[in-house]
Structures are given as structure tokens and as C-alpha cells.
Enzyme design. Structure first.
Site, PDB file in Angstrom:
ATOM      1  N   ASP A 336       0.833  -1.212   0.000  1.00  0.00           N
ATOM      2  CA  ASP A 336       0.000   0.000   0.000  1.00  0.00           C
ATOM      3  C   ASP A 336       0.863   1.255   0.000  1.00  0.00           C
ATOM      4  O   ASP A 336       2.016   1.244   0.427  1.00  0.00           O
ATOM      5  CB  ASP A 336      -0.910   0.018   1.229  1.00  0.00           C
ATOM      6  CG  ASP A 336      -0.107  -0.013   2.514  1.00  0.00           C
ATOM      7  OD1 ASP A 336       0.900  -0.753   2.559  1.00  0.00           O
ATOM      8  OD2 ASP A 336      -0.474   0.690   3.468  1.00  0.00           O
ATOM      9  N   GLU A 337       0.277   2.313  -0.466  1.00  0.00           N
ATOM     10  CA  GLU A 337       0.812   3.662  -0.309  1.00  0.00           C
ATOM     11  C   GLU A 337       2.286   3.804  -0.676  1.00  0.00           C
ATOM     12  O   GLU A 337       3.059   4.418   0.058  1.00  0.00           O
ATOM     13  CB  GLU A 337       0.629   4.126   1.149  1.00  0.00           C
ATOM     14  CG  GLU A 337      -0.823   4.206   1.536  1.00  0.00           C
ATOM     15  CD  GLU A 337      -0.981   4.776   2.938  1.00  0.00           C
ATOM     16  OE1 GLU A 337      -1.844   5.635   3.116  1.00  0.00           O
ATOM     17  OE2 GLU A 337      -0.244   4.353   3.844  1.00  0.00           O
TER      18      GLU A 337
END
Lengths: 541, 541
Positions: A336-337
Site C-alpha cells: 500500500d501507499e
């Protein structure tokens, strides 16, 4: 903000002419089960419980997990139901034959017969069987084809007991229960990187998960801020990356957590989030991270460098060690991210992308494609939704963890692509202003069905997780932040559609509030530092 | 709500390309004081601290409060500064003469000379003197014309010490401080009715208040939900009105709290909130409450009945007992949120109002006018703002506690009428989604000055209180809910205009965040279960 303060002000002091009685806002129920069983028939007839005249009899298989569970729940029923706190003179009031004029009294529970009809499994696993049947009477009976069903049934059995009004005896109503979970993956994420959480606190969290029939401990063990996993192969990672030499998890710590969880039918899924959220790795191994540039100058370290062999070599060897320590087949690899801007800023990475004709998201996809095969052959993978969103080829067994906004369209897209998912978007426990009813309404399958009317799709929704990110919690407040708020998620995932609240704006039936009071006090009596669920009240620990 | 959840989601995981280093978000300061002193000069030169070569010498007056404070702070500096946690092999590293090449090193602190220039007062009181001067050097000096100033100065002295980077020794910089509070009333309200708070937890709260130089413990001891005050004159009140027989405060408990607070320069103001918020009184004495009607039928009990002699007789006798137990001159008589609709609904009260030509608010005024004189002759009174708003004649010494919205116009009205006030409107700690910076911005005098430009008015703003209402807190989470959020209020009230944040939207200087990290960890080391202040980090207790 001011409005928020003011609205709380009004709630705090209570306004208007509502005529309420003094005392607790929601008096607790007596002997109600959380999460609510699928089928339950309760009679007015009740039995009493005398620990010195109660035996457990095994009709079927036996194993250490079962023996441990019997010991644990015998102790809980006997010592953690409130009865032991009485003063002797109070107890003396009740004499033999005191029930003689009470037509609902049916004597004592003398025996619990446990019939495990298949051999124990070694470890809890994805889609394990957790169903059980329970019949509470003078001779009570608990049966299941699975050790995990027996463990869940013992939890239910222990929750059915309640103190009589005069607090002189433990009672239980004659009850028949047929129970099983609606969702097979019912998890809690705990982040031990933003703040370190001690092993004893993790064990207490596992206890509380068992009291809520949750079955996955998602251990978000490392992140940007600290690296408390103490590797044997790469000791520098925690030596340089942990907050303090006292704030690490040794191999023994991890094994203790896994064994403790196993006894409670809880899987432990480790997450090593890559390639983003890895700054703490860089304390010991800066060369695996990307140098981020601003105007031709290096301004810091960003995500892992997806173009270097050393990155994958470190991951391969570390993953191998982790997978030796964790028996769980699933491994959460994060994804993620990722700070794609950092990759974009780095001249060498730009050159690499030009050469291979890759966009930056494609570079992320390439990284994941390289990293996933570094796991053991029989592994299954959990990823945050970005990995799916960026079109990384993923096996059908991969679980996609949906955590962002627009979760309904995301779920439909994931399911339509033939993937399975776990849901977390509305279950982030770091929303400090949210209380348990705010976590109660979302039923992920129901949400998908409401927009697709397609029942087949729903099989891909295997469960969800409440997420306790660690920015604002440490050993001192993590328990009261998680409990009883995560209990709302636990009931949603176990009991699901029996409960009726389909949108955030639906009113929750008052029985849930009363039952939550009992459940919270029960957790407190058992040693969990849960916070008050709804309003004024009390709990005698 | 969904937006709230989502915004927290973003905060939780952090987005964008901000290049942050791993580790704590705000590394703590070293030896900075909270609340910030009025004048402080610090040199780069530092001294070390060796507990076995340190003495305290009294140059002036002495008394038990001073002796206790010296003992307490000697223990804290020696055992609660982090040094004691070292392992022996780490300590051994530093040898004699290790400082020889360090030009900032000026030897050890050998002595603290304390000069109390006037006899001790018996109890802390309104507008007590808390100023002190502190000079930290080889021979350090602390002086004050008041025992309360010495107590505050010792707190400051203890906060100046910090661990060296290698954690091998305690250090303190050469420092000169001239300090005094901007506001004389710096309080914390604790509600022990919605949930019971144990005496040991109250004592820990008093400790934490002392660490923040707060000086008023506003004990909101009873309310609608329960009556834990165990009266000797009216034992039925708690027998019938407490949640449980174990959840009461005996005379001995109360005396213990008062003595503990006294040692720390903290006043204990009891609140018996009348005529509303009194349902729990009705368990034992239903006849002092008003019967509320709906369509000619009694539907429950409301506020006290202001027309019955028995009401005032009970109050007179109870107040007399309370004032015998509490040495504090101020008594908080409540007066907020009276359910006037209930009074209006009652036929007998309507008849009474008709007969005496009274409106319902005038009936409230009449009640307060009758109740206040029931207090001892030399009492002073604190009331919630409604009592002023409803034009009850009040002596000029009465403190009006401003807690509702539109606080600026309310404060101006109160001050213009010649009254004094304490401010609480933006300091309600039950706003769960609010963190300490949200409590930091409001300076009540500044707000009044901004709209009136009248300096004379400001003298009437004597201070404020952070309010911890008890709906959602009990023994298990109250400390982490109060601290460090109340520390923001404490610094505002002590240091005030030195700190510059004038509106909610102003940015707080980063030095405050770093100092708050140190202060929170300091509280934790001293045994307060404070929550993480701002984000990722760690504290070694």
C-alpha cells in the site's frame, strides 16, 4: 471542531426533559452471548452451577488444544463470572432447598459432555470449520466435527452463565444453540511499529479476540517508524531499526504468541509491508531504499529500490526466516501507499523505466511480481488493495484487503475479476471519535449484494478485519481503544445478517446495547481493560 | 461519520511524498519544563546529578508539607528520570574524568538551598501565592515567599533533569527561572458519578495535576446516575444511590484525597449539583424530587422540589457535613441544566408559581437563593453559568463557571456585571475525537480582550477547568483520556500569553510538540498512564 466540542458538551451533560431512571444507561443482559449465535433457543427454566460438583466428560477425540481449552474455560466460569467476589456472609444467605418454591429451577449443571467427532488439526487455518452444537441442561452436550468448533462452543458455554440477582449463585438457562460463523476470516490488525506493544499485551489481545470469536491476528509487525522484529539472519534490522533494544520481538516471543493464538483457534498472519512503509529497514540497510530527489538533490530515503538485486535478496532471505517461524500459510506482503513520486524523482529509476518502457505504477507492479515469488512455494498472499488496483497479476487465492474509500465499487471490481477479498474500510479503530455502534453497520456481503443482486459474487467476500493502527496507542491505552469497539466488527463477521443494521443511519436495536454492556463487563472481569461501551454504568471486575 | 473515518484513514497511513525520517514523529526535548515558566534562561553549561552526593538545605521556614515535598521530589529525580533502568554494564562505561574534555561540563549539582521566606499556610486556597525563583548551578537555590511556590519550584527543578544521550547520567543545564502562574484557578473536574473512579486512581490524578502545576481538583462527586458520597448523617443516600456497596467514598477516603492534594498545593472543591442532576438522591429520598407529569400522569422523578421544606432541610444538614469534611472555602453548588419542563408539568408547582407570581426560571432562581444560604457563613460559592443567566442574586465573590457555547459574550456579560468567572467551554475532555492541540488555543482573557479592549475586565477571569465527564471513562481509561490532553489546559492557564496561539486555526509552534513528547514520557515514567501525545514514538517507562 468547535461544533464537535459543543455537540459533545450536550451529550455529556444530557439536556431536555427525558425522564430516565438513575443508574446505568443500559442495564446489562444476563447470560447473553456475543457475538450472537446463529440459532439459539432459551427456556425460562434454569440450572445452577457448583464448581465442585461439575465434571467435563470427553465422548470423542482429545488433544492438547482441547485439554487446554477445558482448563481455561473451567477456570473462567468458576473464577471470572463475578461469583468469587462475594463476601462469605452474603453467600451464606442461600441455603439448601432455597429453590424449592421456584418452578423454573431444574437443579444443577452436573456435566458437560464434549464430543469432538474428528481428530484435532495442528493449527487453525483459512476456512477452518468452526461450527458447533450446544445443549445446556443437567447433562449438557457440546459437539463439533472440528476442534475449532469445540473451542468456540466452550466460549459460548462460558458466556451463558450469569449471577443471580442477589449475586449468590451462578445460573444458566436451559439453552439449545446451533452456531457457525457467516465469514471465515474475522481479523484484528495490530500495528506494533508506530508504538511498541509488549508481548503480554498481545497475549491479552488474543484472549479478548477469543472472547469475541475472532480468528485472525494480523500482525503489522514493522513499518516506517520502527523494526521490532528481531531477525536471526539479519540482527542489524532491529538493532538499528527498533525504537530501543528492549522494544523487540524475539523468536521466542513470536513462538509464544503463535502458540497462545493456536490454543484459541487464532491464526497469526505476519505482515512485512513492502515496498513502501519500509524506512526503518533503511537504518541498517539504506542501500535497499530509493534515494528521493528534489531539484537534483537527494532529500531522503523512500520506498525500496525495485531495480536492485540486493533488495530482492534481502527480502528472499528474510521472508524465508519469517515463514519458518510462522506456521500460517498466508503472508501479508503489504503493497500500500508506495511513494511513487520518490521513484519518479530518482534519475537511475527514471532511466530504468525509460529503458524498459515502464510507467511508475507498472514499476510497482513489477516489484510485487518479483517479490511475491520470493515466498515459500505453498504460500498464499494477502495484499492491500493497491496491488490489485495496479494490475499486478495475482493468483486467485490471493486475498485483497479493501481499505480505502469507494469500497463498494472496489469490492465489486475485485470480485468480478474472480478474486477474494477481506474488508476493512469502515473498521479503522484509529478513528478516535468513533464508538462501537459506528463500526457495527457495515456488512460487506450485504453491501455488494445491494448493488449487484448477485449471490455468486458474495462467496469471494471471505471476511474482514478491524485495524488498530498504532500512531495514537501504546501499551497504556491499546486495550481500551480496541475493546469493545472491535467487538462490533466481531459480531458483524460472525453473526452478520441476523442483525439487521444495513446502513450507518439505521438504528441499532436496543437489545444490542444491553448485550454489549454485559459483554464488556465480562471482558473486564476476564482481565481486558475495555472502555465503557455506551454511557454511565458500572462493572464489578 | 464516513468522512471522519476516511480522514482518519489518511492520517493513519500517511500519504504523499513527505520525506520523514523513521522513528518518533516529534523527538522529545531534554529537560524542558511543562507548563513553560514565565522567564527562563538556560546556558549550554550543564551539571550532572549524583544522588549520593546531593543534599537539600533549608535556609528559611520548614513544615510537613515542605518536608514531604522534598522527600517526594528527591525520590522522583533519583528514581523516575529514566536512569535507574540502565543495565550495570552500560553504567560502567562512564568513568571518572570522562568530562574532562567537555568544556560545557561544570561538575555536579551538590546542593539545593531552599529559602521559604514566610511560614507555611495550612491549606492551599483561592489566590494563594505560587511564585518562585530557581537558580540551578553547583549550589542551586529555590526561593519563594509561599510554601506553594516552593512546591511548584520543586516540580520545575525535577523537570529540568534529563538523561545524557548515552543514558549513562542525569544532567541539568545551568538555568535561572522566575516563575508564577497567569491564572490563579487551574482546575480539573472529575465526575465520579457516571462511572465510579477508585481512590487510588484519584490520587494518581492528583499526582499528575501536580506534574502540570494544576491547583484545583473539582470533585463532581454525585449526579443523576449514582451517589458514591457516603454520608454519616444520611447513610441511605449511598446505600440506595451508589452503584454498589464497594463503589463509595467514605469519610476516610475523602480525607485521604484532601491530605494528598494539600501536600501538592491542590485545593479540593466538592460539587453537589442541585437542584438538577439529582436523580440518585431520590433512591433514598424520593420526596425531595419533583414528580414529572405527562398528560396528567406521573412519568418519573425530576429535579429537586423547590417548594418543600424537606428539600432544604436535607441540603442544609448534608452541606453542613460536607463542609466539615472539606476544608476548602469554595463549594460548587451546581445549578446547571435544571429540567424546567418537569417543574412546569407538576400541578402543585404550577399552583405555587401562580400563587407567588413566578415564572419557571424565577422558581429556579428562588431555589438557588434559598439553597446558597444553607452553606456555612464564610463559604464562597461556585455555580454553573445558568445560575447567573437566570439572574439569581449572587455575591461578587461567587465564581461563575462558563461552559456553554457563545462563551465570549457570556464572559463579557458576567464580567461587566462585576462577577468573576472560570472558563471551561472549550476544555471538555469528553470530546473523544479531540486531541491536546485542540485544547491548547483558547486563552480566556485574550478572548475577552479581543472583543472589549478592556484590561480592567480581565481581572475577573480567574482561571479555568478541564472537565472530564464520566460517561465514557472509568478506572481503566480515565488516565489516558485526561493526560496529556489536560496538560494543554494546564500550560494555557499557567503560562498563557507567552505561547501565542490565539485561535483554533493558528498553528502551534513545533517546540510545543517536542516539549509535549518529553512531558508525556515524564508523566509515564512517574506512573501516569498518559496516552501518546501526537503520533509515532516511544517512551521507556
Amino acid at each position: 471542531m468547535l461544533q464537535l466540542l459543543l455537540s459533545f458538551t450536550c451529550i455529556a451533560l444530557g439536556v431536555g426533559m427525558s425522564i430516565v431512571n438513575p443508574g446505568p444507561k443500559f442495564p446489562p443482559t444476563k447470560g447473553e452471548v456475543w457475538p450472537k449465535p446463529q440459532e439459539e433457543t432459551k427456556e425460562a427454566a434454569y440450572l445452577t452451577f457448583n464448581p465442585s460438583h461439575f465434571t467435563v466428560k470427553l465422548l470423542g477425540e482429545n488433544c492438547t488444544i482441547l485439554a487446554n481449552a477445558i482448563q481455561r474455560y473451567s477456570y473462567i466460569i468458576k473464577n471470572k463470572s463475578g461469583l468469587h467476589r462475594q463476601r462469605p456472609h452474603e453467600r451464606r444467605k442461600r441455603r439448601n432447598g432455597a429453590h424449592r418454591h421456584d418452578e423454573n429451577y431444574e437443579g444443577a449443571v452436573e456435566e458437560l459432555q464434549i464430543d469432538l467427532t474428528a481428530p484435532c488439526e495442528d493449527y487453525p487455518h483459512f476456512e477452518m470449520n468452526e461450527e458447533y452444537k450446544l445443549n445446556v441442561s443437567t447433562i449438557s452436550a457440546l459437539s463439533s466435527p472440528s476442534i475449532w468448533g469445540i473451542v468456540r462452543g466452550l466460549e459460548t458455554f462460558s458466556q451463558l452463565f450469569y449471577l443471580s440477582d442477589d449475586r449468590n449463585e451462578l445460573r444458566v438457562n436451559k439453552t439449545r444453540i446451533n452456531d457457525f460463523p457467516q465469514y471465515s476470516h474475522r481479523g484484528l490488525l495490530l500495528d506494533t511499529s508506530r508504538h511498541y506493544i509488549s508481548v503480554s499485551n498481545i497475549l491479552k489481545t488474543l484472549d479478548a479476540m477469543a472472547y469475541n470469536k475472532m480468528n485472525v491476528f494480523h500482525w503489522h509487525i514493522v513499518d516506517d517508524q520502527s523494526f521490532p522484529y528481531q531477525s536471526e539472519r539479519f540482527p542489524e534490522l532491529s538493532q538499528q531499526g527498533a525504537y530501543d533494544s528492549s522494544m523487540v520481538y524475539t523468536k521466542e516471543d513470536i513462538q509464544r504468541v503463535i502458540e497462545y493464538a493456536r490454543d484459541r483457534g487464532i491464526r497469526v498472519i505476519p505482515e512485512f509491508d513492502v515496498p513502501g512503509h519500509t524506512r526503518s529497514w533503511g537504518n541498517a540497510y539504506p542501500s535497499v531504499l530509493t534515494e528521493c530527489y528534489r531539484q537534483d538533490k537527494v532529500v531522503g530515503l523512500g520506498p525500496m529500490d525495485p531495480t536492485k538485486n540486493i533488495t530482492y535478496k534481502l527480502l528472499r532471505d528474510l521472508f524465508q526466516e519469517v515463514q519458518t517461524w510462522f506456521p500460517e500459510k498466508y503472508f501479508h506482503i503489504g503493497g500500500d501507499e508506495v511513494e511513487l513520486d520518490c521513484w519518479r524523482s530518482n534519475p537511475e529509476l527514471r532511466e530504468y523505466m525509460d529503458k524498459h518502457n515502464l510507467t511508475v505504477p507498472e514499476l510497482h507492479a513489477l516489484f510485487m511480481q518479483n517479490a511475491i515469488p520470493l515466498l515459500a512455494n505453498d504460500s498464499e498472499v494477502v495484499v492491500w488493495q493497491e496491488v490489485f488496483d495496479e494490475r499486478v497479476p495475482l493468483s486467485k487465492d490471493t486475498l485483497i484487503q479493501v481499505w480505502k474509500g469507494s469500497w463498494i465499487s472496489e469490492m465489486v471490481t475485485v470480485l468480478t475479476a474472480g478474486h477474494r477479498l477481506i474488508f476493512s474500510s469502515t473498521w479503522y479503530l484509529d478513528a478516535l471519535g468513533s464508538n462501537w455502534p459506528d463500526y457495527y453497520w457495515a456488512d460487506p456481503r450485504q453491501m455488494v449484494y445491494d448493488v449487484t443482486s448477485n449471490r455468486t459474487l458474495l462467496n469471494g467476500v471471505v471476511g474482514g478485519e478491524a485495524c488498530m493502527w498504532g500512531e495514537m496507542v501504546d501499551d497504556r491505552n491499546v486495550q481500551s481503544r480496541v475493546w469493545p469497539r472491535a467487538s462490533a466488527v466481531a459480531e458483524r463477521l460472525w453473526s452478520a445478517n441476523t442483525l439487521g443494521r444495513r446502513s450507518f443511519f439505521d438504528t441499532l436495536p436496543s437489545e444490542v446495547y444491553h448485550r454489549m454492556e454485559e459483554h464488556t463487563c465480562r471482558m473486564i472481569r476476564r482481565g481486558v481493560d475495555a472502555q465503557p461501551p455506551t454511557g454511565p454504568g458500572f462493572c464489578i471486575p
